[in-house]
Write a protein that holds these residues in place. Structure first.
Motif, mmCIF file in Angstrom:
data_model
loop_
_atom_site.group_PDB
_atom_site.id
_atom_site.type_symbol
_atom_site.label_atom_id
_atom_site.label_comp_id
_atom_site.label_asym_id
_atom_site.label_seq_id
_atom_site.Cartn_x
_atom_site.Cartn_y
_atom_site.Cartn_z
ATOM 1 N N SER A 1 0.835 -1.203 0.000
ATOM 2 C CA SER A 1 0.000 0.000 0.000
ATOM 3 C C SER A 1 0.870 1.254 0.000
ATOM 4 C CB SER A 1 -0.923 -0.001 1.215
ATOM 5 O OG SER A 1 -0.159 0.055 2.408
ATOM 6 N N SER A 2 0.240 2.358 -0.325
ATOM 7 C CA SER A 2 0.944 3.633 -0.354
ATOM 8 C C SER A 2 1.387 4.063 1.042
ATOM 9 C CB SER A 2 0.058 4.715 -0.970
ATOM 10 O OG SER A 2 -1.156 4.848 -0.238
ATOM 11 N N GLU A 3 0.653 3.650 2.082
ATOM 12 C CA GLU A 3 1.046 3.985 3.445
ATOM 13 C C GLU A 3 2.374 3.319 3.819
ATOM 14 O OE1 GLU A 3 -1.910 2.928 2.609
ATOM 15 O OE2 GLU A 3 -3.238 4.641 3.032
ATOM 16 N N VAL A 4 2.516 2.050 3.405
ATOM 17 C CA VAL A 4 3.770 1.340 3.699
ATOM 18 C C VAL A 4 4.930 1.980 2.958
ATOM 19 C CG1 VAL A 4 4.963 -0.877 3.529
ATOM 20 C CG2 VAL A 4 2.533 -0.809 4.129
ATOM 21 N N ILE A 5 4.681 2.348 1.704
ATOM 22 C CA ILE A 5 5.732 3.028 0.926
ATOM 23 C C ILE A 5 6.122 4.343 1.591
ATOM 24 C CG2 ILE A 5 6.261 4.108 -1.285
ATOM 25 C CD1 ILE A 5 4.455 2.067 -2.624
ATOM 26 N N GLU A 6 5.141 5.077 2.066
ATOM 27 C CA GLU A 6 5.413 6.358 2.718
ATOM 28 C C GLU A 6 6.211 6.162 4.003
ATOM 29 O OE1 GLU A 6 2.965 10.308 4.325
ATOM 30 O OE2 GLU A 6 1.905 8.632 3.361
ATOM 31 N N ASP A 7 5.916 5.092 4.744
ATOM 32 C CA ASP A 7 6.673 4.809 5.961
ATOM 33 C C ASP A 7 8.135 4.483 5.641
ATOM 34 O OD1 ASP A 7 4.510 5.248 7.592
ATOM 35 O OD2 ASP A 7 3.899 3.131 7.639
ATOM 36 N N LYS A 8 8.334 3.694 4.576
ATOM 37 C CA LYS A 8 9.701 3.375 4.164
ATOM 38 C C LYS A 8 10.472 4.638 3.786
ATOM 39 C CE LYS A 8 8.981 -1.343 2.427
ATOM 40 N NZ LYS A 8 10.042 -1.990 3.232
#
Length: 278
Positions: free
Chosen positions: A129-136
């Protein structure tokens, strides 16, 4: 004994280059010394002077090199590291000291984001998800911020420790002036005592390394390293201006030294240099 040695060493150091090559004059002096009945005593005294000059020069040279390096490392580790870290972490939120650091940090973060998207597209990473990408990306940005904050603090430490070691180096030269004369005499005898082929080889090596057609790449790496060491902006205009002027000046100095001094001291070495350089 030492004062007599210093007098003789300083005399050889301050010798002016005459119209006759030094190799010829030395040969004539050696011939006249061989005819002297006190030649054996003079040879022993000359050996003692040469030994004293060599030992003193090596000791002083080691002192000039080792003392500033040790001072730099000890002052940085024991004094400036804890001092700068304390004030840096306490009273500032600065991460970058110059725009060059920002450009490198933003480029690194952009490459990381592009790498994640690329690995997702080719199937090396699952469709996250985009949230996981943003966290990375946030975690990577935090790592980059810590890295460049430490780099900025290290630049300040480098400036302080280098100033300290430079002061120590200047003090060694200022308070040990008589040893400078001995060292200069030793270096002169070492250089001018080489064979003509060795002299020509060293000249070609240094000129090709520092003023040759491939030297601009080396100078670019050196200047960028120095600028990063002191936390200065890596101005491309400054680097290109330096590369276009300093090697030319250095080449002129080399040619002047060859024409003014080496050509009179050892003309055969100059002839060998021109033959090897063709």
């Amino acid at each position: 004994m030492k004062y007599w040695n210093l007098k003789n060493i300083n005399k050889s150091t301050l010798e002016k280059v005459g119209p006759i090559p030094r190799s010829i004059t030395k040969t004539f002096e050696k011939f006249t010394k061989d005819l002297d009945p006190n030649a054996e005593i003079d040879a022993i005294e000359e050996f003692r002077v040469s030994r004293y000059q060599t030992v003193t020069s090596i000791k002083y040279l080691v002192l000039l090199i080792a003392t500033p390096i040790l001072t730099n490392q000890l002052s940085k580790s024991l004094i400036f590291n804890p001092l700068v870290d304390y004030f840096w972490n306490r009273g500032t939120t600065t991460i970058f000291l110059n725009p060059s650091q920002e450009e490198r940090a933003f480029a690194e973060l952009q490459r990381f984001e592009e790498k994640i998207n690329f690995e997702i597209l080719i199937g090396q990473l699952p469709d996250i998800s985009s949230e996981v990408i943003e966290d990375k990306i946030k975690n990577k940005a935090h790592e980059i911020a810590i890295y460049y904050a430490n780099e900025s603090a290290d630049s300040i430490k480098n400036i302080l420790s280098d100033l300290t070691s430079a002061s120590v180096f200047a003090g060694l030269i200022f308070w040990r002036k008589r040893y400078i004369s001995i060292l200069k005499s030793f270096i002169n005898e070492l250089i001018y005592g080489l064979s003509d082929t060795a002299k020509a080889f060293l000249i070609i090596l240094f000129t090709d390394m520092f003023v040759g057609f491939h030297s601009p790449h080396g100078w670019e790496v050196i200047i960028e390293t120095i600028l990063r060491h002191f936390g200065l902006p890596e101005s491309r205009d400054f680097i290109f201006l330096f590369i276009s002027t300093f090697p030319v000046i250095l080449d002129t100095v080399f040619k002047y030294w060859i024409f003014r001094y080496l050509n009179r001291v050892s003309p055969s070495a100059v002839a060998t240099y021109h033959n090897m350089n063709e």
